[in-house]
Design an enzyme around this catalytic site. Structure first.
Site, PDB file in Angstrom:
ATOM      1  N   CYS A   1      -1.847  -0.827   7.446  1.00  0.00           N
ATOM      2  CA  CYS A   1      -1.091   0.437   7.371  1.00  0.00           C
ATOM      3  C   CYS A   1      -1.298   1.255   8.636  1.00  0.00           C
ATOM      4  CB  CYS A   1      -1.488   1.234   6.138  1.00  0.00           C
ATOM      5  SG  CYS A   1      -0.927   0.451   4.614  1.00  0.00           S
TER       6      CYS A   1
ATOM      7  N   GLU B   1       0.788   3.930   1.799  1.00  0.00           N
ATOM      8  CA  GLU B   1       1.226   4.413   3.112  1.00  0.00           C
ATOM      9  C   GLU B   1       2.437   3.623   3.596  1.00  0.00           C
ATOM     10  OE1 GLU B   1      -1.756   3.353   2.075  1.00  0.00           O
ATOM     11  OE2 GLU B   1      -3.350   4.018   3.393  1.00  0.00           O
TER      12      GLU B   1
ATOM     13  N   HIS C   1       0.824  -1.210   0.000  1.00  0.00           N
ATOM     14  CA  HIS C   1       0.000   0.000   0.000  1.00  0.00           C
ATOM     15  C   HIS C   1       0.862   1.265   0.000  1.00  0.00           C
ATOM     16  CE1 HIS C   1      -3.917  -2.067   1.589  1.00  0.00           C
ATOM     17  NE2 HIS C   1      -3.373  -2.684   0.563  1.00  0.00           N
TER      18      HIS C   1
ATOM     19  N   CYS D   1      -5.819   1.325   5.583  1.00  0.00           N
ATOM     20  CA  CYS D   1      -6.343   0.038   6.034  1.00  0.00           C
ATOM     21  C   CYS D   1      -5.778  -0.285   7.423  1.00  0.00           C
ATOM     22  CB  CYS D   1      -5.974  -1.062   5.034  1.00  0.00           C
ATOM     23  SG  CYS D   1      -4.247  -1.561   5.130  1.00  0.00           S
TER      24      CYS D   1
HETATM   25  N1  5HC Z   1      -5.434   2.956   2.077  1.00  0.00           N
HETATM   26  C1  5HC Z   1      -5.147   2.195   0.995  1.00  0.00           C
HETATM   27  N2  5HC Z   1      -3.941   2.347   0.395  1.00  0.00           N
HETATM   28  C2  5HC Z   1      -3.620   1.605  -0.712  1.00  0.00           C
HETATM   29  O1  5HC Z   1      -2.533   1.767  -1.267  1.00  0.00           O
HETATM   30  N3  5HC Z   1      -4.552   0.692  -1.187  1.00  0.00           N
HETATM   31  C3  5HC Z   1      -4.274  -0.020  -2.439  1.00  0.00           C
HETATM   32  C4  5HC Z   1      -4.338  -1.511  -2.442  1.00  0.00           C
HETATM   33  C5  5HC Z   1      -4.827  -1.805  -3.859  1.00  0.00           C
HETATM   34  O2  5HC Z   1      -3.732  -1.728  -4.777  1.00  0.00           O
HETATM   35  C6  5HC Z   1      -5.782  -0.660  -4.124  1.00  0.00           C
HETATM   36  C7  5HC Z   1      -7.226  -0.922  -3.749  1.00  0.00           C
HETATM   37  O3  5HC Z   1      -7.776  -1.689  -4.771  1.00  0.00           O
HETATM   38  P1  5HC Z   1      -9.345  -1.923  -4.935  1.00  0.00           P
HETATM   39  O4  5HC Z   1      -9.766  -2.900  -3.868  1.00  0.00           O
HETATM   40  O5  5HC Z   1     -10.027  -0.583  -4.767  1.00  0.00           O
HETATM   41  O6  5HC Z   1      -9.490  -2.497  -6.333  1.00  0.00           O
HETATM   42  O7  5HC Z   1      -5.292   0.412  -3.341  1.00  0.00           O
HETATM   43  C8  5HC Z   1      -5.744   0.500  -0.587  1.00  0.00           C
HETATM   44  C9  5HC Z   1      -6.086   1.243   0.504  1.00  0.00           C
HETATM   45  C10 5HC Z   1      -7.425   1.050   1.147  1.00  0.00           C
HETATM   46  O8  5HC Z   1      -7.325   0.803   2.500  1.00  0.00           O
HETATM   47 ZN    ZN Z   2      -2.902  -0.325   3.798  1.00  0.00          ZN
END
Ligand code: 5HC
Ligand code: ZN
Length: 166
Positions: free
Chosen positions: A108, A81, A79, A105
């Site tokens: 993170c 973060e 992710h 999430c």
């Molecule tokens: N805070 C976040 N930072 C992130 O970098 N992500 C990333 C993980 C996946 O590559 C994408 C979410 O994919 P999708 O489930 O919307 O197809 O974003 C997801 C979240 C959500 O918690």
């Molecule tokens: Zn995360």
């Protein structure tokens, strides 16, 4: 001559950098960027969501669903973060803030708390109803991490690569 009036705020500047970083993401559905900033407004690190180093974007799956979870992106993608925290080169992030396009999430959130980041400035909270986001908010509340919804004064920013615009 009076100073320019229409300049961007610190928050817009740092969220803008988070969003620019997200444009490097290869994820076809959600591109997330993050920017970590010290309490005196110095940029400490940036990151975006992607597969770990050496794990090819062309070999690993970008699928959201499959019969086997290892045929989706979820076990593999790092992710934004976490990438921003890991990219900070071991700098002390205590008292810093993280600007992120999408609310963190639970995984993170743990890394954010443990690295001493004191504030999360987020734009979208589109997964607010998920167990993961609910768990994040619970941990942030317990740990005293401030949660701030980004409030821009400009609706959008334009970046031009036309040299005659400078
Ligand atoms: N805070 C976040 N930072 C992130 O970098 N992500 C990333 C993980 C996946 O590559 C994408 C979410 O994919 P999708 O489930 O919307 O197809 O974003 C997801 C979240 C959500 O918690
Ligand atoms: Zn995360």
């Amino acid at each position: 001559m009076p100073k320019r009036e229409n300049y961007i705020s610190w928050d817009e500047y740092f969220m803008g950098i988070a969003l620019l970083s997200s444009m490097r993401s290869k994820d076809p559905s959600t591109q997330v960027g993050a920017c970590i900033v010290s309490d005196d407004n110095k940029i400490m690190s940036v990151g975006y969501n992607g597969f770990p180093r050496g794990c090819s974007d062309d070999e690993y799956p970008w699928e959201r669903s499959a019969d086997c979870s290892n045929d989706t992106k979820y076990p593999f993608v790092c992710h934004a973060e976490l990438n921003a925290i890991l990219n900070s080169g071991g700098h002390n992030l205590s008292g810093s803030r993280i600007y992120v396009a999408l609310f963190p999430c639970n995984e993170c959130a743990k890394a954010i708390i443990q690295s001493g980041i004191k504030e999360v400035v987020y734009m979208s909270d589109k997964y607010a109803e998920t167990e993961s986001t609910i768990a994040s908010k619970k941990m942030f509340l317990s740990a005293g991490v401030k949660l701030t919804k980004f409030t821009p004064t400009h609706k959008n920013l334009k970046i031009s690569f036309d040299e005659s615009d400078v």
